[in-house]
Design a protein around this motif. Structure first.
Motif, short mmCIF file in Angstrom:
data_model
loop_
_atom_site.label_atom_id
_atom_site.label_comp_id
_atom_site.label_asym_id
_atom_site.label_seq_id
_atom_site.Cartn_x
_atom_site.Cartn_y
_atom_site.Cartn_z
N THR A 1 -12.39 -0.69 11.10
CA THR A 1 -11.02 0.15 11.00
C THR A 1 -9.87 -0.47 11.46
O THR A 1 -8.57 -0.55 10.95
CB THR A 1 -11.16 1.56 11.86
OG1 THR A 1 -12.37 2.10 11.28
CG2 THR A 1 -9.94 2.35 11.76
N GLY A 2 -9.99 -1.32 12.52
CA GLY A 2 -8.82 -1.97 13.18
C GLY A 2 -8.51 -3.04 12.05
O GLY A 2 -7.17 -3.61 11.79
N LEU B 1 -6.50 -1.66 9.18
CA LEU B 1 -5.34 -1.26 9.75
C LEU B 1 -4.30 -2.39 9.64
O LEU B 1 -3.09 -2.41 9.26
CB LEU B 1 -5.42 -0.49 10.88
CG LEU B 1 -5.90 0.82 10.80
CD1 LEU B 1 -5.78 1.46 12.10
CD2 LEU B 1 -5.03 1.82 10.01
N LEU B 2 -4.83 -3.51 10.23
CA LEU B 2 -4.12 -4.79 10.25
C LEU B 2 -3.64 -5.47 8.85
O LEU B 2 -2.76 -5.82 8.62
CB LEU B 2 -4.77 -5.78 11.01
CG LEU B 2 -4.65 -5.73 12.68
CD1 LEU B 2 -5.80 -6.55 13.31
CD2 LEU B 2 -3.49 -5.73 13.38
N ILE C 1 -3.17 -3.55 6.20
CA ILE C 1 -2.14 -2.85 5.78
C ILE C 1 -0.96 -3.43 6.12
O ILE C 1 0.32 -3.49 5.62
CB ILE C 1 -2.17 -1.34 5.92
CG1 ILE C 1 -3.73 -0.91 5.36
CG2 ILE C 1 -1.45 -0.40 5.58
CD1 ILE C 1 -4.13 0.56 5.69
N VAL C 2 -0.83 -3.46 7.50
CA VAL C 2 0.39 -3.88 8.14
C VAL C 2 0.91 -5.25 7.51
O VAL C 2 2.04 -5.64 7.39
CB VAL C 2 0.41 -3.93 9.81
CG1 VAL C 2 1.64 -4.44 10.42
CG2 VAL C 2 0.01 -2.57 10.35
N CYS D 1 -9.56 -10.10 12.84
CA CYS D 1 -8.57 -9.22 13.27
C CYS D 1 -7.48 -10.03 14.40
O CYS D 1 -6.31 -9.72 13.78
CB CYS D 1 -9.10 -8.24 14.38
SG CYS D 1 -9.98 -6.72 13.61
N CYS E 1 -9.01 -0.43 1.27
CA CYS E 1 -9.73 0.65 2.13
C CYS E 1 -10.81 1.20 1.37
O CYS E 1 -11.99 1.33 2.02
CB CYS E 1 -8.53 1.96 2.06
SG CYS E 1 -7.23 1.52 3.05
#
Length: 201
Positions: free
Chosen positions: A119-120, A123-124, A126-127, A182, A101
């Motif tokens: 941002t996407g 987030l991906l 992190i998942v 992504c 981050c």
């Protein structure tokens, strides 16, 4: 699927003499983990506060390389020098996500880079790391399957950082690379979940 993470053992072999020296000097795995997160925070802060300056972006590949080295060293200190701890496991996983981050979100503030894609992707990421950790809860090993693992993201953003530092401001190439990342990150989540279920069964 192939991932740069597969080169980790060779990287560790190079760092092992330094790791032994640090262990002899009394440096702990947790100190190294916190140091890596602090380095990421300072580098990300420099990129965020100095968007018009080239040096924070040009230094990003070096910062990412040092971060990967520190991540390898903290693991070796824990495994090979009797420093494993529950706190260390928490710091290691949280440190990776928080560092991502710190280092990658500053790209979202550049006017020629899609904030939504950055941002996407974060987030991906992190998942994907959470999926790797969840594997342990169902009786599998911590999953590091690719094609877009931590090391692969580092190579991508290191390349983008150099591009920014050299004055490249073309939105389309940035969007194409981030969009592809992504898609590969989504595939990574699927691969890690599938591999974990297969291993656990």
């Amino acid at each position: 699927m192939p991932t740069i993470y597969q080169l980790k053992s060779r990287f560790q072999d190079i760092l092992r003499p330094l790791c032994r020296h640090l262990a002899t000097a009394g440096v702990t795995a947790n100190q190294v983990t916190v140091g890596a997160a602090l380095l990421s925070f300072l580098s990300g802060l420099a990129m965020l506060l100095l968007p018009g300056s080239s040096w924070p972006w040009l230094l990003l590949p070096l910062v990412l390389l040092v971060r990967m080295a520190l991540n390898a060293i903290d693991g070796m200190l824990a495994r090979e020098h009797g420093q494993k701890s529950k706190l260390g496991a928490i710091l290691n996983e949280l440190g990776d996500v928080v560092s991502d981050c710190f280092l990658y979100l500053p790209f979202a503030f550049l006017p020629f880079v899609s904030a939504e894609l950055v941002t996407g992707l974060v987030l991906l990421a992190i998942v994907a790391e959470m999926t790797g950790v969840i594997a342990v809860q169902i009786g599998a090993s911590r999953r590091y399957d690719g094609p877009m693992g931590k090391s692969d993201r580092a190579v991508l953003f290191g390349f983008l950082g150099v591009a920014v530092g050299l004055g490249v401001t073309m939105p389309v190439p940035f969007a194409a690379l981030l969009g592809l990342a992504c898609v590969l990150s989504a595939a990574t989540i699927f691969n890690r979940a599938r591999a974990a279920l297969r291993e656990a069964s």
